[in-house]
Motif scaffolding. Structure first.
Motif, PDB file in Angstrom:
ATOM      1  N   ARG A 136      12.625 119.915 -50.577  1.00 49.54           N
ATOM      2  CA  ARG A 136      13.605 119.685 -51.638  1.00 49.54           C
ATOM      3  C   ARG A 136      13.977 121.010 -52.305  1.00 49.54           C
ATOM      4  N   THR A 137      15.186 121.054 -52.820  1.00 52.30           N
ATOM      5  CA  THR A 137      15.615 122.200 -53.599  1.00 52.30           C
ATOM      6  C   THR A 137      14.936 122.169 -54.963  1.00 52.30           C
TER       7      THR A 137
ATOM      8  N   ALA B 131      17.051 117.962 -54.721  1.00 53.01           N
ATOM      9  CA  ALA B 131      17.833 117.415 -53.611  1.00 53.01           C
ATOM     10  C   ALA B 131      17.102 117.652 -52.288  1.00 53.01           C
TER      11      ALA B 131
ATOM     12  N   ARG C 275      16.734 118.730 -48.647  1.00 51.99           N
ATOM     13  CA  ARG C 275      17.420 119.741 -47.853  1.00 51.99           C
ATOM     14  C   ARG C 275      17.392 119.314 -46.391  1.00 51.99           C
TER      15      ARG C 275
ATOM     16  N   TYR D  73      22.767 115.353 -51.133  1.00 54.69           N
ATOM     17  CA  TYR D  73      21.832 116.104 -50.307  1.00 54.69           C
ATOM     18  C   TYR D  73      22.312 117.552 -50.183  1.00 54.69           C
ATOM     19  N   SER D  74      21.368 118.469 -49.984  1.00 52.76           N
ATOM     20  CA  SER D  74      21.695 119.860 -49.684  1.00 52.76           C
ATOM     21  C   SER D  74      21.682 120.005 -48.170  1.00 52.76           C
TER      22      SER D  74
ATOM     23  N   GLN E  82      26.113 115.063 -47.893  1.00 58.09           N
ATOM     24  CA  GLN E  82      26.488 115.977 -48.972  1.00 58.09           C
ATOM     25  C   GLN E  82      27.148 115.209 -50.119  1.00 58.09           C
TER      26      GLN E  82
END
Length: 668
Positions: A323-324, A328, A330, A359-360, A355
């Motif tokens: 996750r970022t 989010a 990744r 989501y990244s 996206q």
């Protein structure tokens, strides 16, 4: 001149021979065509495969010997032993018989056996014998052997119950140094049981009991195709492990805190962490006498080693963040290129829609950003897979392979960071249907790319079933339909237009479509679309080159019937698009279309025969009630394939991957 023989009266083996020859040359090349001619007599008597295997093996051994003759490095082989030395004596004899004594030193380390056993060990010819003062376990024995290794030597650690085969060392050493993309710091061979079955082709974390590790292809036949493919490995077994000197210098000795087990996996993981690769090399073959029916009871030493291992490596495996900083998930998809195709369209839809849901995401590819699809996510293009994998390795993300050639690089980039996923859109051996050793090896490499370490999603039940046959669990995430584009327009529909995709790929079986249409040419135009306009047949036909989705939908709304005669498809989206446009569908059973095509309900699914296909087309043209029933069934079907519901499925899958749900539960 004598009357020309009708094709229908030719012997079965000769029927269609000119056409088959043409297609072989077109799709597989002159080399494969000539190979088939030369080996035809062997195929008739069933000897081709065996003769081919022996010839290939001999050629492979000669190549390894030639390389080693010019490049061979000095090696010290360390053989730990304990107890009755009979197997050890036999192992040393086989090692000495298959190696050059000027380049190879053998060190036997006894782990404090009884005096009677040590006496016999002292008599071993061709090896230095080291007697440990006390029983310290396997790792401690290896470390004593390392102290006796010649400075600068590479190291081989080998069990005392192995039998070495010709070129075993040459194969391992060549794999350690040749080809910068595949060379590895640690290399393991193909190990066979005495009965010839595979014991180990590299190690992986056991799916059903994740506290243990297992060997790839264990109990498969010794010549099992995927076991003959070279791939990176999480670890290789200490039964035979080649270690380059630079790796030994970086890592130091084995951890002698492991008394029994896990020391080999530990050393391999340390190598990965230090930036070295681990590789399985099938060209190197040894027999390992270990019994396939040995007991499974875990003693105190084994349990202690297991606890030590997971205390050190448990978080490395199970606590990876994808996750970022903002939370989010990744996700990075990897493709070989970005050209026009249904598989790429599905991937690009995933990326755009993920996206949109926060989501990244990104695409890593050897291709440039697509000019045919409005992909709105970051695209990172690379010249080579090695460059792509190096960049991907730095990312903490769910990393998604989308084609078998991407799998090795995605997995390699996920060993230390991230979580590897394989989006299997077809069992890709279907793309390599030719005869000959080249095709056999490619098919084997394809199957070997389906690694146990991946989490799998796929698009059709037939592919999920095949993965299941390989022992791999998967989740279904079928493609969606853009119902905003593929829809009924309300415009008048022609009653004399057969629509089909014109492609030369043999799996599409396009000649069958043309042959069926020829039987009704007088009453219907054949309209084709795609990117191969030269396929347009003579007569009442036309070809629309590279139409947009909007144009395809317009064609579907004009057509009387859509025809698809594929032999095999991973899913087969065009019939669904036709159903969404209210177009009756005639198709053959293509495996992947079974999930949504129901004969006499939303399509006519017929035998792959020109007369059967032609008759089905005529039924649609002649029967308004049938057309209405098929259209209604098709419209009901496509409602289940709206993209929102498909992305819901995808999100559920990715959530389970990100949360690292139990491998045991999933395998069950």
């Amino acid at each position: 001149m004598p009357a020309r023989r009708s094709p229908s009266t030719r012997p079965p083996r000769l029927r269609g021979l000119p056409e088959r020859a043409y297609l072989t040359i077109k799709h597989h090349g002159w080399g494969d065509f000539l190979y088939r001619i030369v080996t035809a007599p062997l195929r008739l008597i069933g000897l081709e495969a065996g003769v081919r295997a022996r010839l290939l093996r001999r050629a492979e051994l000669r190549r390894m010997e030639a390389w080693y003759g010019e490049n061979g490095r000095p090696v010290t082989v360390i053989v730990p032993t304990f107890g009755d030395p009979r197997l050890t004596i036999a192992a040393v004899k086989s090692l000495r018989r298959t190696t050059d004594s000027d380049r190879v030193k053998i060190v036997v380390v006894d782990d404090a056996s009884g005096p009677e056993h040590q006496k016999r060990l002292r008599e071993i010819a061709g090896a230095e014998v080291v007697l440990a003062p006390e029983n310290g376990g396997y790792s401690a024995s290896v470390n004593l052997g390392l102290e006796r290794a010649r400075p600068g030597d590479d190291i081989v650690v080998a069990n005392n119950d192995i039998e070495a085969h010709r070129c075993w060392l040459e194969g391992l050493q060549r794999a350690a140094y040749v080809d910068a993309d595949t060379a590895a710091g640690i290399v393991g061979p193909r190990l066979l049981y005495p009965d010839g079955r595979v014991q180990s082709a590299g190690s992986y974390r056991n799916l059903g009991a994740p506290e243990w590790f297992d060997h790839r292809y264990r109990f498969k036949p010794g010549d099992y195709g995927p076991a003959e493919a070279t791939w990176s490995a999480l670890a290789v077994t200490g039964a035979c492990m080649y270690i380059r000197r630079d790796v030994l210098d970086d890592l130091g000795p084995f951890d002698d805190g492991y008394r029994m087990g896990f020391e080999d996996v530990d050393y391999c993981l340390r190598a990965w962490e230090a930036g070295h690769r681990v590789r399985y090399e099938p060209g190197s073959v040894l027999t390992h006498v270990e019994s396939p029916t040995r007991g499974v009871d875990v003693g105190d030493r084994e349990r202690s080693s297991q606890e030590r291992f997971w205390e050190r490596w448990g978080g490395w495996f199970d606590e990876r963040n994808v996750r970022t900083a903002e939370g989010a998930v990744r996700v990075i998809y990897v493709t070989e290129d970005t050209g026009i195709g249904g598989g790429h369209r599905d991937v690009f839809e995933h990326l755009n829609r993920l996206q949109d849901r926060g989501y990244s995401v990104a695409l890593y590819s050897l291709g440039d950003p697509p000019d045919w699809f409005a992909l709105d996510v970051p695209v990172h293009s690379f010249e080579t897979y090695a460059e792509l994998s190096a960049a991907l390795e730095a990312e903490e993300a769910i990393k998604v392979a989308t084609w078998w050639r991407t799998a090795e690089w995605v997995w390699r980039a996920s060993v230390r960071r991230g979580l590897p996923v394989f989006f299997v859109q077809d069992i890709e051996t279907s793309y390599y249907g030719g005869r000959g050793w080249r095709h056999d090896r490619v098919r084997a490499a394809v199957l070997a790319s389906y690694r146990e370490e991946f989490r799998y999603m796929t698009i059709a039940q037939c592919t999920a079933d095949r993965l299941g046959e390989l022992g791999l669990a998967s989740e279904l995430v079928p493609p969606g339909i853009d119902l905003a584009n593929f829809r009924r327009l309300g415009s008048p529909r022609r009653d004399d237009m057969v629509l089909a995709i014109g492609r030369s790929n043999p799996l599409k079986n396009f000649p069958l479509t043309v042959e069926a249409w020829r039987r009704i040419e007088s009453r219907a135009e054949l309209c084709l679309f795609g990117i191969e306009p030269d396929l347009r047949p003579d007569g009442n036909s036309r070809y629309i080159e590279a139409p947009t989705d909007v144009q395809v939908n317009e064609l579907l709304n004009q057509a009387s019937v859509f025809v698809q005669t594929s032999i095999h498809e991973g899913f087969c989206l065009p019939p669904l698009e036709a159903m969404a446009a209210g177009t009756p569908v005639v198709c053959t059973d293509a495996d992947g279309n079974r999930d949504f095509c129901v004969d006499e309900v939303n399509c006519l699914m017929v035998e792959p025969d020109p007369q059967a296909v032609a008759a089905a087309i005529e039924r649609v043209l002649d029967d308004p009630e049938l057309r209405a029933r098929l259209v209604a069934g098709g419209l009901a079907t496509v409602g289940d394939y709206a993209w929102d519901s498909r992305i819901d499925q995808l999100e559920g899958f990715l959530s389970r991957v990100a949360s690292r749900e139990s491998l045991t539960e999933e395998a069950g």
